[in-house]
Design a protein around this motif. Sequence first.
Motif, PDB file in Angstrom:
ATOM      1  N   LYS A  47       0.818  -1.222   0.000  1.00 51.65           N
ATOM      2  CA  LYS A  47       0.000   0.000   0.000  1.00 51.65           C
ATOM      3  C   LYS A  47       0.845   1.262   0.000  1.00 51.65           C
ATOM      4  O   LYS A  47       0.308   2.363  -0.120  1.00 51.65           O
ATOM      5  CB  LYS A  47      -0.891   0.041   1.253  1.00 51.65           C
ATOM      6  N   SER A 134      -8.100  -0.904   3.746  1.00 53.72           N
ATOM      7  CA  SER A 134      -8.708  -0.820   2.432  1.00 53.72           C
ATOM      8  C   SER A 134      -7.637  -1.112   1.373  1.00 53.72           C
ATOM      9  O   SER A 134      -6.473  -0.757   1.545  1.00 53.72           O
ATOM     10  CB  SER A 134      -9.328   0.562   2.216  1.00 53.72           C
ATOM     11  N   ASN A 136      -6.212  -0.151  -1.312  1.00 52.88           N
ATOM     12  CA  ASN A 136      -5.788   0.910  -2.226  1.00 52.88           C
ATOM     13  C   ASN A 136      -4.441   1.420  -1.755  1.00 52.88           C
ATOM     14  O   ASN A 136      -4.028   1.155  -0.634  1.00 52.88           O
ATOM     15  CB  ASN A 136      -6.795   2.071  -2.178  1.00 52.88           C
ATOM     16  N   SER A 142     -10.700   4.694  -2.002  1.00 53.49           N
ATOM     17  CA  SER A 142     -10.918   3.315  -1.568  1.00 53.49           C
ATOM     18  C   SER A 142     -11.599   2.524  -2.685  1.00 53.49           C
ATOM     19  O   SER A 142     -12.367   3.072  -3.465  1.00 53.49           O
ATOM     20  CB  SER A 142     -11.792   3.297  -0.321  1.00 53.49           C
ATOM     21  N   GLU A 171     -16.117   3.264   4.309  1.00 52.97           N
ATOM     22  CA  GLU A 171     -15.492   2.455   5.355  1.00 52.97           C
ATOM     23  C   GLU A 171     -16.335   2.368   6.626  1.00 52.97           C
ATOM     24  O   GLU A 171     -17.266   3.145   6.836  1.00 52.97           O
ATOM     25  CB  GLU A 171     -14.110   3.032   5.712  1.00 52.97           C
TER      26      GLU A 171
HETATM   27 MG    MG Z   1      -8.154   3.287   3.826  1.00 52.36          MG
END
Ligand code: MG
Length: 320
Positions: A47, A134, A136, A142, A171
């Motif tokens: 990430k 998440s 991404n 996201s 989220e």
């Molecule tokens: Mg996030």
Amino acid sequence: MPADGDLTEAATVLRTGGLVAFPTETVYGLGANALDARAAARIFEAKQRPSFDPLITHLADAADLEALVGSVPPAVAALADRFWPGPLTLIVDRPDAIPPIVTSGLATMAVRVPDNEYARRLIAAAGVPVAAPSANRFGQLSPTRAEHVVRGLGAAVEVVLDGGPARCGIESTIVDARGDRPVVLRLGALPVEEVEKVTGPVTVRLGNSGQPVAPGTLAAHYAPRTPLRLLAAGESAAGGGPRRGYLAFRDRPAQSWAAVEVLSASGDLTEAAARLFEALHRLDAAGVTEIVAEPVPETGVGRAVNDRLRRAAATWQPAG
Ligand code: MG
Ligand code: TXA
């Protein structure tokens, strides 16, 4: 939809230290075995996430919480009981079994049980708690679809399970209910009003600065690649033009824009939340030079939608 064989294979990848992106009801998660420090480290790498940003641990079932962390304060138990599986993340003490890298060294741990059949079957089959942010790159939009994950993370992930579009699209709400009065650390898919029905009044304390208690709360976050400007409530945008995109809540704008996304033609905030990141992904792909966005009504899950829009806009403004 993932077949049983795919879930079994993905569970094996998780158990043996690999990364699996999987659907949840909120957004897609990037999962690793939460008991394995090395596997968790791979999440931060994939990430490009700063190590100070702790991960959420995901369980297959609410009944697994006590086995992992022991008994929890009554308000935490009451919230888990009422809302799990679902888009609520709770703060508990970090158990010894969870390596500190998962919580970025914090003595506390964020934990939730997602309300998605594939996610729960995957975690159950892996037989370990699953750390998952998440799916991404840090700071970006996201993912609410498997294709967003593939586009954003691609080769960094061993397996991407496709469970279709995420139902909530935003989220989880993060609540620390260990003290006398619960504190909401991140606005999310579960409206604050719903939390308060169980716990009584809460304090909303969203971090805003460079002090990342919950970095989903960094002032600049959740950003499209295209500069985004957020209108004030009731403000109408002057002129569209051939190079600008528009994000509307319910009504299409009068002027012509290069691209327009309407979050909910019926004015439904749940639908607007579900479509938010997808609409921003699409505007980002439309090749416009600026996105102008309307805020939605500041109530229920609309508060979380506006929160995401504010942070997306902040990325593109000099700190003031
Ligand atoms: Mg996030
Ligand atoms: O809906 C969700 O919660 C999704 C899905 C995949 O479950 N996950 C998600 O993870 O949004 P992520 O990493 O993008 O955001 C997790 C947030 C971060 O802002 C992190 O700082 C906060 O949770 N967090 C994690 N552990 C925490 C802790 N011990 N105390 C306070 N905040 C914490």
